[in-house]
Design an enzyme around this catalytic site. Structure first.
Site, PDB file in Angstrom:
ATOM      1  N   MET A  85     -10.697   6.452  -1.272  1.00  0.00           N
ATOM      2  CA  MET A  85     -11.083   7.386  -0.221  1.00  0.00           C
ATOM      3  C   MET A  85     -10.800   6.708   1.116  1.00  0.00           C
ATOM      4  SD  MET A  85     -12.405  10.206  -1.376  1.00  0.00           S
ATOM      5  CE  MET A  85     -13.513  10.806  -0.094  1.00  0.00           C
TER       6      MET A  85
ATOM      7  N   THR B 120       3.519   0.878  -4.634  1.00  0.00           N
ATOM      8  CA  THR B 120       4.421   0.009  -5.403  1.00  0.00           C
ATOM      9  C   THR B 120       3.911  -0.207  -6.830  1.00  0.00           C
ATOM     10  OG1 THR B 120       3.296  -1.926  -4.465  1.00  0.00           O
ATOM     11  CG2 THR B 120       5.298  -1.194  -3.376  1.00  0.00           C
TER      12      THR B 120
ATOM     13  N   LYS C 121       0.801  -1.230   0.000  1.00  0.00           N
ATOM     14  CA  LYS C 121       0.000   0.000   0.000  1.00  0.00           C
ATOM     15  C   LYS C 121       0.836   1.283   0.000  1.00  0.00           C
ATOM     16  CE  LYS C 121      -3.812  -2.056  -0.318  1.00  0.00           C
ATOM     17  NZ  LYS C 121      -4.435  -2.037  -1.641  1.00  0.00           N
TER      18      LYS C 121
HETATM   19  N1  LIG Z   1      -0.420   7.635  -9.242  1.00  0.00           N
HETATM   20  C1  LIG Z   1      -1.102   6.945  -8.342  1.00  0.00           C
HETATM   21  N2  LIG Z   1      -2.356   6.509  -8.595  1.00  0.00           N
HETATM   22  C2  LIG Z   1      -3.027   5.802  -7.654  1.00  0.00           C
HETATM   23  N3  LIG Z   1      -2.537   5.481  -6.452  1.00  0.00           N
HETATM   24  C3  LIG Z   1      -1.290   5.885  -6.163  1.00  0.00           C
HETATM   25  C4  LIG Z   1      -0.521   6.636  -7.081  1.00  0.00           C
HETATM   26  N4  LIG Z   1       0.676   6.899  -6.516  1.00  0.00           N
HETATM   27  C5  LIG Z   1       0.663   6.363  -5.311  1.00  0.00           C
HETATM   28  N5  LIG Z   1      -0.520   5.753  -5.079  1.00  0.00           N
HETATM   29  C6  LIG Z   1      -0.854   5.077  -3.842  1.00  0.00           C
HETATM   30  O1  LIG Z   1      -0.662   3.686  -4.063  1.00  0.00           O
HETATM   31  C7  LIG Z   1      -1.421   3.037  -3.045  1.00  0.00           C
HETATM   32  C8  LIG Z   1      -1.524   1.567  -3.367  1.00  0.00           C
HETATM   33  O2  LIG Z   1      -0.248   1.028  -3.103  1.00  0.00           O
HETATM   34  P1  LIG Z   1       0.314  -0.320  -3.712  1.00  0.00           P
HETATM   35  O3  LIG Z   1       0.177  -0.300  -5.193  1.00  0.00           O
HETATM   36  O4  LIG Z   1       1.676  -0.481  -3.165  1.00  0.00           O
HETATM   37  O5  LIG Z   1      -0.684  -1.370  -3.100  1.00  0.00           O
HETATM   38  S1  LIG Z   1      -0.514  -2.943  -3.040  1.00  0.00           S
HETATM   39  O6  LIG Z   1       0.261  -3.264  -1.842  1.00  0.00           O
HETATM   40  O7  LIG Z   1       0.146  -3.396  -4.248  1.00  0.00           O
HETATM   41  O8  LIG Z   1      -1.878  -3.452  -2.909  1.00  0.00           O
HETATM   42  C9  LIG Z   1      -2.714   3.805  -3.033  1.00  0.00           C
HETATM   43  O9  LIG Z   1      -3.222   3.680  -1.747  1.00  0.00           O
HETATM   44  P2  LIG Z   1      -4.758   3.828  -1.370  1.00  0.00           P
HETATM   45  O10 LIG Z   1      -5.034   5.285  -1.450  1.00  0.00           O
HETATM   46  O11 LIG Z   1      -4.846   3.325   0.014  1.00  0.00           O
HETATM   47  O12 LIG Z   1      -5.525   3.029  -2.362  1.00  0.00           O
HETATM   48  C10 LIG Z   1      -2.287   5.235  -3.374  1.00  0.00           C
HETATM   49  O13 LIG Z   1      -2.260   6.064  -2.263  1.00  0.00           O
END
Ligand SMILES: Nc1ncnc2c1ncn2[C@@H]1O[C@H](COP(=O)(O)OS(=O)(=O)O)[C@@H](OP(=O)(O)O)[C@H]1O
Length: 431
Positions: A397, A124, A121
């Site tokens: 959200m 990545t 999260k």
């Molecule tokens: N460009 C862009 N678009 C969308 N989201 C973005 C982006 N950059 C960073 N993030 C943040 O990435 C969070 C999800 O993290 P991961 O991809 O590492 O999650 S996972 O562990 O693979 O499930 C996700 O977390 P959540 O907001 O909790 O969904 C985002 O805060």
């Protein structure tokens, strides 16, 4: 304040579901398979070629043998399936592109030279999708979980060299994935299930993503079993869990954020390569798991935090980094700020490219801020000309957390974060 994390939902596909799926596929395809076998027996086309064909060749479609297709959202998938195969399959994959220089044909599956090891999260997926824009990076789309879950399968499995003769090719953005058998063609034609099964077990998808499948034969009599998958997960999950083919000089990488926190991983990664470059995205955020306020505490009245609760435990970065530092020098580990990856993606990507020894090719030209999404998105993702944001599961959200609880968490994480800053040689400014 430190980082807090969510439970991650991994797909588990019960044996019985897969059984049912294959059962349905068998019924739907049995007729065409019969015809197929007949044609096969009549032409006897493989007899002379089977023994000579040990290498995968660019496929030429001779038959579209078996299809199991249905209407979804009112659109017929049949035309698109054919399109995906006829026009687009095998485009966008260096290992399979025909090119006048002939250089592409030397692409091979190699073990990764870089890993995004964490954290869950943290962003990545965004980092990996952004890095993919770099022509010198070949990244696996799904999370293979090799070092934490599938280690016993061995490095050849990880690399994508199966002990059996199957080869897989994927066309990530085109929503079609095929498995090619190079041996036992007739047996496979009569029973494509094992091939489908193997193909399926390589995908991080479940039955609901499957729109259709078909069997076809290509020059050289290789059998290809292909599945066509819904577009919903294309950017986030559609890929086979095996290394993509890469040319000399390209960096192969994958991301499995759980590696960072699993105790046995550093030693295993080291055993694969002591030179591998490690990337960790770290962030300070609260998990969106209701009722977070009660789960975070061992004892709400005295404010005792449950540090063993996984979403909070993952945030004990110092503890996890320490285990990696026992195996790898600090210079081999690059920390990406999850916050800056959102506020300044080009800046963070610049540093990652430097760390990987690559030219800075992914720059601010590649990003735009999507106001509706509230996150940076790509102007042109790999293999597409349309702008693209990450899927609905990324950038969600979050419910607001009780101020007192937040304060308590800040206190709890303060000493841990201090230790982490010292270890990292960098102050991430969480408070
Ligand atoms: N460009 C862009 N678009 C969308 N989201 C973005 C982006 N950059 C960073 N993030 C943040 O990435 C969070 C999800 O993290 P991961 O991809 O590492 O999650 S996972 O562990 O693979 O499930 C996700 O977390 P959540 O907001 O909790 O969904 C985002 O805060």
């Amino acid at each position: 304040m430190a980082a807090f994390h969510y439970h991650h939902h991994h797909h588990h596909y019960p044996h019985s579901d897969l059984r049912r799926l294959f059962h349905r596929l068998t019924i739907a395809s049995s007729l065409s398979i019969l015809c197929f076998s007949l044609v096969y027996l009549l032409t006897g086309c493989c007899e002379s070629e089977l023994s000579e064909n040990t290498d995968i060749k660019p496929p030429t479609r001779e038959f579209l043998v078996s299809g199991w297709q249905y209407e979804r959202n009112g659109t017929s998938v049949e035309r698109e399936v054919t399109t995906a195969l006829g026009e687009d399959a095998f485009s966008g994959h260096p290992g399979l592109e025909a090119n006048s220089s002939g250089k592409e044909w030397t692409a091979t599956r190699r073990l990764p030279q870089a890993l995004i090891i964490g954290v869950k999260k943290g962003g990545t997926r965004a980092l990996l999708e952004f890095l993919r824009l770099h022509p010198d990076i070949r990244a696996l789309g799904s999370e293979p979980h090799f070092f934490d879950r599938h280690y016993a399968r061995g490095l050849d499995w990880y690399r994508g060299l199966n002990a059996d003769t199957e080869q897989f090719e994927s066309v990530p953005r085109r929503l079609s994935v095929c498995s090619v058998s190079q041996s036992g063609v007739l047996a496979d034609v009569q029973s494509p299930q094992p091939l489908l099964w193997t193909l399926w077990s390589r995908l991080s998808l479940n039955e609901s993503h499957l729109l259709g499948f078909w069997v076809e034969i290509e020059h050289g009599c290789h059998l290809r079993v292909c599945v066509w998958i819904t577009g919903d997960h294309s950017m986030d999950t559609l890929s086979l869990s095996m290394m993509p083919k890469a040319l000399d000089g390209q960096i192969v990488m994958e991301k499995t954020p759980r590696y960072f926190v699993t105790v046995e991983t550093p030693a295993r990664v080291h055993a694969m390569s002591k030179d591998v470059k490690l990337i960790v995205v770290i962030i300070s955020k609260t998990p969106d798991i209701p009722p977070f306020e009660s789960l975070a505490f061992k004892n709400r009245t005295n404010g005792e935090i449950d540090s063993l609760w996984s979403p909070l435990w993952i945030g004990l970065y110092a503890q996890h980094l320490e285990r990696w530092l026992a195996w790898f020098p600090r210079t081999q580990i690059h920390l990406v700020s999850g916050e800056r990856l959102i506020s300044d993606p080009a800046g963070e990507l610049g540093k990652v490219q430097d760390f990987l020894g690559l030219q800075r090719i992914v720059t601010d030209k590649h990003f735009y801020f999507n106001k509706t999404k509230g996150f940076p998105c790509l102007k042109k993702p790999e293999g597409s000309s349309k702008p693209h944001c990450l899927g609905k599961t990324k950038g969600r959200m979050h419910a607001s957390i009780d101020r007192e609880v937040l304060q308590r968490l800040r206190e709890f994480y303060k000493p841990h974060n201090q230790r982490f800053y010292e270890m990292a040689g960098q102050d991430f400014g969480w408070q």
